[in-house]
Design a protein around this motif. Structure first.
Motif, PDB file in Angstrom:
ATOM      1  N   PRO A  10       2.062   9.635  -5.283  1.00 21.66           N
ATOM      2  CA  PRO A  10       1.765  10.704  -5.295  1.00 21.66           C
ATOM      3  C   PRO A  10       2.791  11.844  -5.522  1.00 21.66           C
ATOM      4  O   PRO A  10       4.113  11.499  -5.089  1.00 21.66           O
ATOM      5  N   GLY A  50      -0.674  18.913  -5.174  1.00 20.64           N
ATOM      6  CA  GLY A  50      -0.823  17.475  -5.082  1.00 20.64           C
ATOM      7  C   GLY A  50      -1.393  16.938  -6.384  1.00 20.64           C
ATOM      8  O   GLY A  50      -2.365  17.214  -7.150  1.00 20.64           O
ATOM      9  N   VAL A  52      -1.483  12.485  -8.296  1.00 19.88           N
ATOM     10  CA  VAL A  52      -1.303  11.156  -8.310  1.00 19.88           C
ATOM     11  C   VAL A  52      -0.881  10.725  -9.682  1.00 19.88           C
ATOM     12  O   VAL A  52      -2.000  10.981 -10.521  1.00 19.88           O
ATOM     13  N   TYR A 231      -2.901  13.249   1.664  1.00 20.21           N
ATOM     14  CA  TYR A 231      -2.877  12.031   0.555  1.00 20.21           C
ATOM     15  C   TYR A 231      -3.616  10.749   1.119  1.00 20.21           C
ATOM     16  O   TYR A 231      -4.346  10.284   0.313  1.00 20.21           O
ATOM     17  N   PHE A 236      -5.774  14.726  -2.619  1.00 14.97           N
ATOM     18  CA  PHE A 236      -4.933  15.141  -3.741  1.00 14.97           C
ATOM     19  C   PHE A 236      -5.872  15.283  -5.113  1.00 14.97           C
ATOM     20  O   PHE A 236      -6.707  14.341  -5.202  1.00 14.97           O
TER      21      PHE A 236
END
Length: 236
Positions: A10, A50, A52, A231, A236
């Protein structure tokens, strides 16, 4: 050593800029973005509130060479929506001057002999970044005026050169930092007896507190703790 790549991980609160010189990497993220990083290409990813993502090698041998820069976001933009730009080599303009200086313009602008600024594909970012890949012939001088107040970084890639009024030596894999004031800073770089290639990176200082932990860059410890919680909770 690069075979393992960078599996899903992340980020929050900043932007990542990846510039490939050799080798190939594949980008994927949880927002549905996909990209192929080839030699000469750039990936400008805005993590903001956010994201990933993963970066995985597309080769098992040969040279893998490039740079990744983290660009902080001001507090007012840290929780913006994430964004992704996959910039192919042909989208990055190259300016060639009569003195032999060449500039690939990733972000910001650079003027040729006619004085007209050539704009890179990345613009309108909060820190007003400039990202140039410069090649200077042996013995030649490169002069460039930074935007007023910007901090300027010069990172050596190939060849040797001298930087600034003090002619500080700069070798590959080394970096010089110039901090501007209210007046525009004039950067002077002179190549030594062989051509020199280097990155010129500049940005507007934010003058805000910085709190960082692993892949998160925020303004306070409380915001970092919230990032970890978000997270872990899959937000996210």
């Amino acid at each position: 050593d690069y075979i393992g790549g960078f599996p899903p991980h992340p980020h929050r609160g900043f932007e990542t800029v990846t510039y490939m010189l050799a080798g190939r990497m594949r980008h994927g993220d949880n927002k549905g973005n996909r990209g192929d990083l080839a030699p000469g290409s750039v990936q400008w990813m805005t993590a903001a509130r956010g994201i990933v993502h993963e970066e995985m090698p597309q080769q098992e041998q040969g040279l893998m060479w490039g740079f990744q820069l983290w660009v902080n976001l001001p507090a007012a933009h840290k929780m913006d929506d994430p964004a992704y730009q996959d910039i192919a080599p042909e989208r990055i303009p190259e300016v060639r001057r009569a003195d032999g200086v060449r500039a690939r313009v990733v972000a910001g602008s650079f003027a040729g002999d006619d004085g007209r600024p050539v704009q890179g594909p990345v613009h309108a970012r909060p820190t007003e970044p400039v990202y140039l890949d410069i090649t200077v012939p042996a013995g030649q001088v490169f002069d460039w005026t930074a935007p007023p107040g910007h901090t300027v970084l010069v990172h050596g890639i190939e060849g040797e050169c001298s930087v600034g009024v003090d002619a500080a030596a700069l070798r590959p894999h080394r970096m010089a930092i110039l901090r501007g004031g209210e007046d525009a800073s004039v950067l002077r770089v002179q190549a030594a007896s062989t051509p020199a290639r280097f990155l010129v990176i500049a940005g507007k200082p934010l003058h805000e507190p910085v709190a960082h932990y692993g892949p998160f860059v925020m303004n306070t410890r409380e915001e970092l703790m919230q990032a970890v919680q978000d997270y872990q909770a899959g937000r996210f």
